[in-house]
Design a protein around this motif. Structure first.
Motif, PDB file in Angstrom:
ATOM      1  N   GLY A  78       7.788   8.247  -4.603  1.00 34.51           N
ATOM      2  CA  GLY A  78       7.040   7.696  -6.010  1.00 34.51           C
ATOM      3  C   GLY A  78       8.015   7.132  -6.762  1.00 34.51           C
ATOM      4  O   GLY A  78       9.348   6.847  -6.663  1.00 34.51           O
TER       5      GLY A  78
ATOM      6  N   VAL B 223       4.058   1.618  -0.913  1.00 32.76           N
ATOM      7  CA  VAL B 223       4.751   1.939  -2.277  1.00 32.76           C
ATOM      8  C   VAL B 223       3.867   2.057  -3.302  1.00 32.76           C
ATOM      9  O   VAL B 223       4.167   3.173  -4.064  1.00 32.76           O
ATOM     10  CB  VAL B 223       5.424   0.523  -2.734  1.00 32.76           C
ATOM     11  N   GLY B 224       2.693   1.382  -3.479  1.00 32.43           N
ATOM     12  CA  GLY B 224       1.681   1.724  -4.226  1.00 32.43           C
ATOM     13  C   GLY B 224       1.218   3.098  -4.317  1.00 32.43           C
ATOM     14  O   GLY B 224       0.883   3.969  -5.466  1.00 32.43           O
ATOM     15  N   SER B 225       0.781   3.674  -3.324  1.00 28.25           N
ATOM     16  CA  SER B 225       0.336   5.053  -3.038  1.00 28.25           C
ATOM     17  C   SER B 225       1.314   6.048  -3.416  1.00 28.25           C
ATOM     18  O   SER B 225       0.666   7.234  -3.243  1.00 28.25           O
ATOM     19  CB  SER B 225      -0.366   4.952  -1.644  1.00 28.25           C
ATOM     20  N   GLY B 226       2.540   5.747  -3.524  1.00 26.07           N
ATOM     21  CA  GLY B 226       3.424   6.849  -3.608  1.00 26.07           C
ATOM     22  C   GLY B 226       3.117   7.265  -5.277  1.00 26.07           C
ATOM     23  O   GLY B 226       3.487   8.485  -5.316  1.00 26.07           O
ATOM     24  N   GLY B 227       2.650   6.559  -6.261  1.00 26.26           N
ATOM     25  CA  GLY B 227       2.405   6.889  -7.410  1.00 26.26           C
ATOM     26  C   GLY B 227       3.698   7.412  -8.271  1.00 26.26           C
ATOM     27  O   GLY B 227       4.566   6.779  -7.862  1.00 26.26           O
TER      28      GLY B 227
ATOM     29  N   THR C 115       1.441   8.591   4.593  1.00 26.26           N
ATOM     30  CA  THR C 115       0.510   8.559   5.649  1.00 26.26           C
ATOM     31  C   THR C 115       0.950   7.040   6.027  1.00 26.26           C
ATOM     32  O   THR C 115       0.547   6.802   7.519  1.00 26.26           O
ATOM     33  CB  THR C 115      -0.874   8.752   5.285  1.00 26.26           C
ATOM     34  N   GLN C 116       1.116   6.231   5.192  1.00 28.37           N
ATOM     35  CA  GLN C 116       1.332   4.958   5.843  1.00 28.37           C
ATOM     36  C   GLN C 116       2.698   4.917   6.892  1.00 28.37           C
ATOM     37  O   GLN C 116       2.649   4.339   7.881  1.00 28.37           O
ATOM     38  CB  GLN C 116       1.609   4.061   4.396  1.00 28.37           C
TER      39      GLN C 116
ATOM     40  N   GLN D 143       4.153  11.100  -2.514  1.00 29.56           N
ATOM     41  CA  GLN D 143       3.413  11.807  -1.322  1.00 29.56           C
ATOM     42  C   GLN D 143       3.859  13.297  -0.990  1.00 29.56           C
ATOM     43  O   GLN D 143       3.246  13.743  -0.466  1.00 29.56           O
ATOM     44  CB  GLN D 143       2.658  10.885  -0.317  1.00 29.56           C
TER      45      GLN D 143
ATOM     46  N   PHE E 265      12.853   1.285   2.674  1.00 30.37           N
ATOM     47  CA  PHE E 265      12.536   1.667   1.329  1.00 30.37           C
ATOM     48  C   PHE E 265      10.915   1.766   0.927  1.00 30.37           C
ATOM     49  O   PHE E 265      10.622   2.649   0.106  1.00 30.37           O
ATOM     50  CB  PHE E 265      13.177   0.444   0.234  1.00 30.37           C
TER      51      PHE E 265
ATOM     52  N   ILE F 259       0.829  -1.374  -0.216  1.00 29.21           N
ATOM     53  CA  ILE F 259      -0.037   0.004   0.124  1.00 29.21           C
ATOM     54  C   ILE F 259       0.832   1.151  -0.044  1.00 29.21           C
ATOM     55  O   ILE F 259       0.636   1.987  -0.678  1.00 29.21           O
ATOM     56  CB  ILE F 259      -0.937  -0.073   1.331  1.00 29.21           C
TER      57      ILE F 259
ATOM     58  N   ALA G  50       9.564   4.841  -1.113  1.00 32.77           N
ATOM     59  CA  ALA G  50       8.773   4.679  -2.356  1.00 32.77           C
ATOM     60  C   ALA G  50       7.517   5.343  -2.005  1.00 32.77           C
ATOM     61  O   ALA G  50       6.787   6.026  -3.146  1.00 32.77           O
ATOM     62  CB  ALA G  50       8.665   3.258  -2.496  1.00 32.77           C
ATOM     63  N   GLU G  51       6.796   5.557  -0.872  1.00 29.24           N
ATOM     64  CA  GLU G  51       5.602   6.209  -0.641  1.00 29.24           C
ATOM     65  C   GLU G  51       5.834   7.768  -0.737  1.00 29.24           C
ATOM     66  O   GLU G  51       4.950   8.381  -1.377  1.00 29.24           O
ATOM     67  CB  GLU G  51       5.219   5.963   0.616  1.00 29.24           C
TER      68      GLU G  51
END
Lengths: 676, 365
Positions: free
Chosen positions: B272, B234-238, B248-249, B242, B264, B232, B268-269
């Motif tokens: 991105g 890593v993925g929400s980094g887009g 937020t994670q 952010q 990492f 979540i 990544a969050e």
């Protein structure tokens, strides 16, 4: 220094370095592809998951609309209550959590476990309530040990409260949790499981207006579910206020006057059809439902033979007994088959074919005119004029008085009662109407059934000169700021133009019942406010031969009825009272009406009136009351006038167990047990 | 012994790559541990200290000629083996595994020492032998035994991640040295058999990790939690993240182990795909540069030494990133220069020092 050969000595070394570098780069390429997949292709999804992770949508239940009586006395309140709930997503070890809670609060952890299981139907993110309506001490314990209790939160939630106690529960109704079936229906689209919804009465009828609009808070939480900050918030808007037509003083007086008796009482404003009091006894406590009723409590209520859950004002169908004579008298006068001066000789009964129809007064009333017939409730008089009139004309007048059909009470499954006529008999039994049946119907027995509401409405029509109003229970609906949102229009169901002379004759007779010595409710007169009424005693069990029903058995005793309007001149209020198995109308039902009238007119009788020697002397006569010796309350009746001796009543002729208006059982058609 | 030319031959570019990654890692740790409470020294400051120590180690390692290591390899191996045995006997247990040895109040992880020592020992073995057709299974018996003994001891701790890394490092070196095709097939077969047999020797938690890796959603609150939350994050980094300290994670603590194994994920969050791409390129450059150093080494020992260190760095990076992005099971392997931890930093910087040592002496023989 080294014996090692130089790297160049190894064949194909250059190729190996190219391969190994390419493999390393390739594996990095895979990692990059995966990152692309997560961050570019699926980033929306993960962003959503991330949002859901960190935010919580907290519902704030709107305080439900409150209810007031016509004078602004609060009957139903919405008070804040606190619930210990658990966020299931935050709980890693629920056994440990429950045993900790159990240790702190002294409640067995089995109970929490049971609530947990029962709550599995709720969506995961929704808090699952463990303990409802906790006290302050419990709340403090839970909040103090918040860190020990991961996932446990205290939620505020408005709960119903009844500041006046359980007043008029059948009218106000109660709340219950919305059922799963309800939730599937479109009108419950914005309800959530465990929401409270009006199940009966006004709570149900005005559910939409009372409910209000729930608010919410969108909060950011950390991994332990602790609130960090508020993102957005929408305040709940409380439900609207209901101002009822009820007069809580009249209501309370009636409920008190009933004591342990079962039955129903209703008071109407004769000028508008507004319901001033609606009493059904025994009653239930709506607070029990607000707290959450247990299965055992529910079963006790449902299986009580005296039907506390039933609204007997609307659904109790009783033989009206002698209260029906009001309608018969009016019908005869209006039809011209009798005049106020018409005299009937009562010798204690009449014979029709092989049947004998007795007057309650076995000794007979002698020559009786309308005035005395009503006042003393002479059965023979009504047998005679009823026969002359015929059942169809009685029925026609009854319908004009609102009997025999529902009056359009807005909820509660109102019953229509029953007014028989020839056509009905043919349809129902396929047989012709017998004169004997007219005779028995003329005194409100036989097939005739009426609800207390209908009897009050009939009385109101007599009081207001011929108008049957549709009963109203809500005076107006207000917003929280006091803006008028809705008010009902009084609605006329029937409007009759009766001859003023005829109406006056009937009303004089009803006034005599209460105010003239010898009237069947004379003991219940109000010196401050002269009023009019009519007693009734409805037989419950048919009697064979001369053998009396076993009056020691509660369920065999007669129903006591009383209808009244007040004041006698320019009436305002009409009342009907039924005391189930209460015995005499005058002794069991009239005191309830009297108490209601005292409350209505603000007559304070807290202190017993000074008893004069004269009164004491008169009251000492045991059978002084017209209601017969069964009435032992004579000495305590707060009469302020000396009760006169009965004029035409030979005292020995009233045996203790005799009703004031008996029905000859021999010809009585099978009595249907009254609803309720 | 020290030659001034060494300074002119010092591989500044490689060192620059290492410093770049380390600084990024420290900045990332600053964000990852921003909400750590307590009066203790902030994690990022401690990491700066460890990196400083690491730089001193690099300098220290560069001071002597790597070729001396050839003869120190076996004694060092003996000491490391003793330490591995000792750790099983008297080691410090934390989180169900005994990995630490306390020597004079300083914690030591013998398995980390072994990572470097095995590279030296194997480099010496492979550098002394050379076959045009590749090593046979018999020729691999000795290095195989040298490798498997510590691997088994490390597995016993149990530390599956490190054991697998030791195998991967040794395997990479052996493959590079050249193995006969038949031997590769035979060893591959043995490996599969060992894997199947090993399944039954695995600890429950290790098996659970593999189950969880295969289907993290089956137990989202416990063993699957790490993988799910990391994905979540890593993925929400887009594409662009952010923003620094805005993930937020990480900031709301949904991400576990976010200063160590999952550092990492935080990066990544917050940075991105763009940030990840840059860091991955830096890591790849470090690995490729290490291989380049191996290729230019003045002797076979130096070549295998540089190769082994490159393999060590490579496998750490790949296993950790694979874990963070849900490609590999969760095994406790830190990301060099990114994850917080003195041990990891010392091992990594020792490796970096060896590479620089080989690099700066490439013209000397």
């Amino acid at each position: 220094m080294s014996l090692n050969p130089a790297p160049d000595a190894t064949p194909g070394l250059r190729r190996r370095f190219i391969v190994i570098s390419a493999v390393a780069a390739g594996i990095f390429g895979i990692l990059l592809l995966r990152l692309w997949h997560l961050q570019i292709v699926n980033d929306e999804r993960y962003r959503f998951l991330s949002e859901r992770n960190r935010t919580r949508f907290i519902h704030i239940d709107a305080p439900r609309g409150t209810m007031y009586d016509r004078n602004g006395v609060m009957l139903v309140d919405s008070r804040p209550a606190f619930t210990v709930s658990v966020l299931r997503q935050e709980v890693a070890d629920r056994q440990a959590l429950f045993s900790r809670l159990s240790q702190l609060l002294g409640i067995e952890s089995r109970q929490f476990e049971a609530r947990w299981r029962a709550g599995q139907i709720l969506p995961d993110y929704q808090p699952l309530p463990l303990l409802e309506d906790i006290d302050r001490a419990t709340m403090e314990i839970v909040q103090e040990h918040g860190i020990d209790l991961p996932g446990v939160i205290v939620e505020g939630k408005p709960l119903r409260a009844y500041p006046q106690g359980p007043v008029a529960p059948h009218l106000l109704g109660y709340l219950g949790e919305v059922t799963e079936d309800d939730l599937r229906r479109p009108e419950f689209a914005d309800y959530r499981p465990r929401n409270l919804v009006g199940k009966t009465g006004l709570e149900r009828l005005f559910e939409e207006k009372l409910r209000g609009q729930d608010g919410y808070r969108l909060i950011e939480v950390n991994v332990r579910g602790r609130e960090l900050r508020q993102l957005t918030t929408q305040k709940p808007s409380p439900g609207q206020r209901l101002i009822l037509t009820l007069d809580s003083k009249v209501q309370a007086a009636a409920e008190k006057a009933f004591g342990e008796e079962a039955g129903a009482a209703v008071a109407l404003d004769v000028r508008s059809g507004e319901v001033l009091a609606l009493v059904s006894r025994p009653a239930f406590d709506p607070g029990q439902f607000a707290r959450g009723i247990t299965a055992a409590e529910w079963q006790a209520l449902a299986e009580d033979p005296r039907h506390p859950m039933q609204n007997k004002v609307l659904r109790g169908q009783y033989p009206p007994g002698s209260t029906f004579k009001v309608a018969v008298a009016l019908a005869a006068l209006e039809a011209g088959t009798a005049t106020p001066e018409t005299t009937v000789s009562c010798s204690g009964g009449i014979t029709l074919g092989s049947h004998e129809f007795r007057c309650w007064n076995k000794g007979g009333h002698g020559a009786v005119d309308l005035h005395r017939a009503l006042k003393e409730s002479c059965d023979v008089y009504f047998y005679r004029i009823g026969m002359q009139l015929g059942i169809d004309r009685i029925a026609a007048m009854c319908h004009r008085l609102g009997l025999g059909q529902p009056l359009g009470f807005p909820f509660g499954g109102e019953r229509g009662g029953l007014i028989p006529d020839r056509e009905w008999k043919k349809k129902r039994f396929g047989t012709a109407w017998y004169n004997g049946e007219t005779v028995i119907c003329s005194i409100g027995q036989g097939y005739v059934l009426a609800t207390p509401l209908q009897l009050a409405s009939m009385t109101a029509a007599v009081a207001n000169g011929g108008t049957v109003w549709r009963p109203q229970v809500v005076k107006r609906i207000e917003s929280l700021q006091g803006d008028l949102l809705w008010t009902p229009e009084p609605q006329k169901l029937f409007e009759s133009q009766w001859s003023p002379a005829n109406l006056r004759a009937v009303r004089r007779g009803m006034e005599a019942v209460v105010n003239e010595p010898g009237g069947t409710a004379f003991r219940n007169r109000l010196p401050e406010v002269p009023y009019a009424g009519k007693t009734g005693t409805a037989q419950v069990v048919g009697r064979r031969g001369d053998k009396a029903a076993d009056t020691s058995k509660y369920e065999h005793r007669d129903h006591a009825l009383f209808v009244a309007y007040a004041p006698a001149i320019a009436p305002e209020i009409a009342i009907a009272v039924v005391v189930e198995h209460g015995g005499h109308g005058g002794s069991a039902a009239a005191p309830v009406a009297k108490a209601m009238l005292e409350a209505y007119f603000g007559i304070n009788r807290e202190a017993p009136p000074v008893v004069t020697i004269e009164e004491t002397a008169v009251n000492a006569v045991p059978a002084a009351g017209i209601e017969g010796g069964a009435d032992g309350s004579a000495a305590t009746a707060p009469d302020t006038e000396p009760p006169p001796l009965p004029e035409n009543l030979p005292i020995p002729a009233v045996p203790p167990a005799t009703e004031d208006e008996p029905v000859d059982p021999a010809i009585a058609p099978p009595l249907r047990p009254a609803e309720g | 012994m020290f030659d001034r030319r060494l300074i002119t031959h010092f591989d500044w570019i490689f060192m620059l790559l290492v410093v770049l990654v380390a600084v990024t890692g420290i900045v990332n740790l600053y964000s990852a541990t921003a909400n750590f409470s307590g009066a203790a020294t902030p994690i990022y400051l401690k990491q700066i200290f460890w990196f400083g120590l690491g730089v001193l180690i690099v300098i220290g390692v560069c001071l002597f000629d790597y070729r001396h290591l050839e003869y120190m390899g076996l004694p060092a191996y003996g000491v490391a083996m003793l330490l591995l045995v000792a750790v099983l006997a008297v080691g410090r247990t934390s989180m169900g595994a005994t990995r630490w040895l306390s020597i004079g109040g300083v914690g030591l992880q013998p398995s980390e020492v072994m990572k470097i020592v095995i590279i030296i020992v194997l480099a010496r073995y492979f550098s002394e032998r050379s076959t045009p057709v590749g090593f046979s299974i018999v020729q691999l018996l000795a290095p195989g035994a040298l490798l498997l003994m510590p691997v088994l001891l490390v597995m016993k701790q149990p530390d599956l991640g490190t054991a697998m890394l030791l195998l991967a490092i040794g395997g990479t070196m052996a493959l590079f040295a050249g193995i006969r095709r038949a031997t590769v097939v035979a060893l591959g077969g043995c490996g599969i058999l060992a894997a199947v047999g090993g399944w039954f020797l695995l600890h429950d938690y290790q098996r659970q990790r593999i189950y969880t890796f295969l289907n993290p959603e089956q137990d989202p609150l416990k063993s699957g939690y790490h993988i799910i939350q990391s994905k979540i994050a890593v993925g929400s980094g887009g594409l662009f993240g952010q923003g620094f300290r805005k993930g937020t994670q990480a900031q709301l603590s949904f991400l576990p182990e976010r200063h160590t194994d999952f550092a990492f994920s935080v990066f990544a969050e917050e940075w991105g795909f763009t940030g990840c791409l840059l860091v991955l390129v830096l890591y790849l450059l470090i690995v490729l540069w290490g291989l380049y150093i191996a290729r230019l080494a003045s002797d076979r020992f130096g070549m295998f030494l540089a190769l082994g260190v490159s393999a060590m760095l490579f496998w750490h990076i790949v296993v950790n990133l694979g874990m963070v992005i849900g490609l590999l099971p969760v095994v406790g392997v830190p990301l060099p220069l990114f994850s917080y931890g003195g041990t990891s930093m010392i091992t990594t910087m020792t490796g970096v020092g060896l590479l620089l040592n080989v690099s700066m002496r490439r013209f000397m023989f």
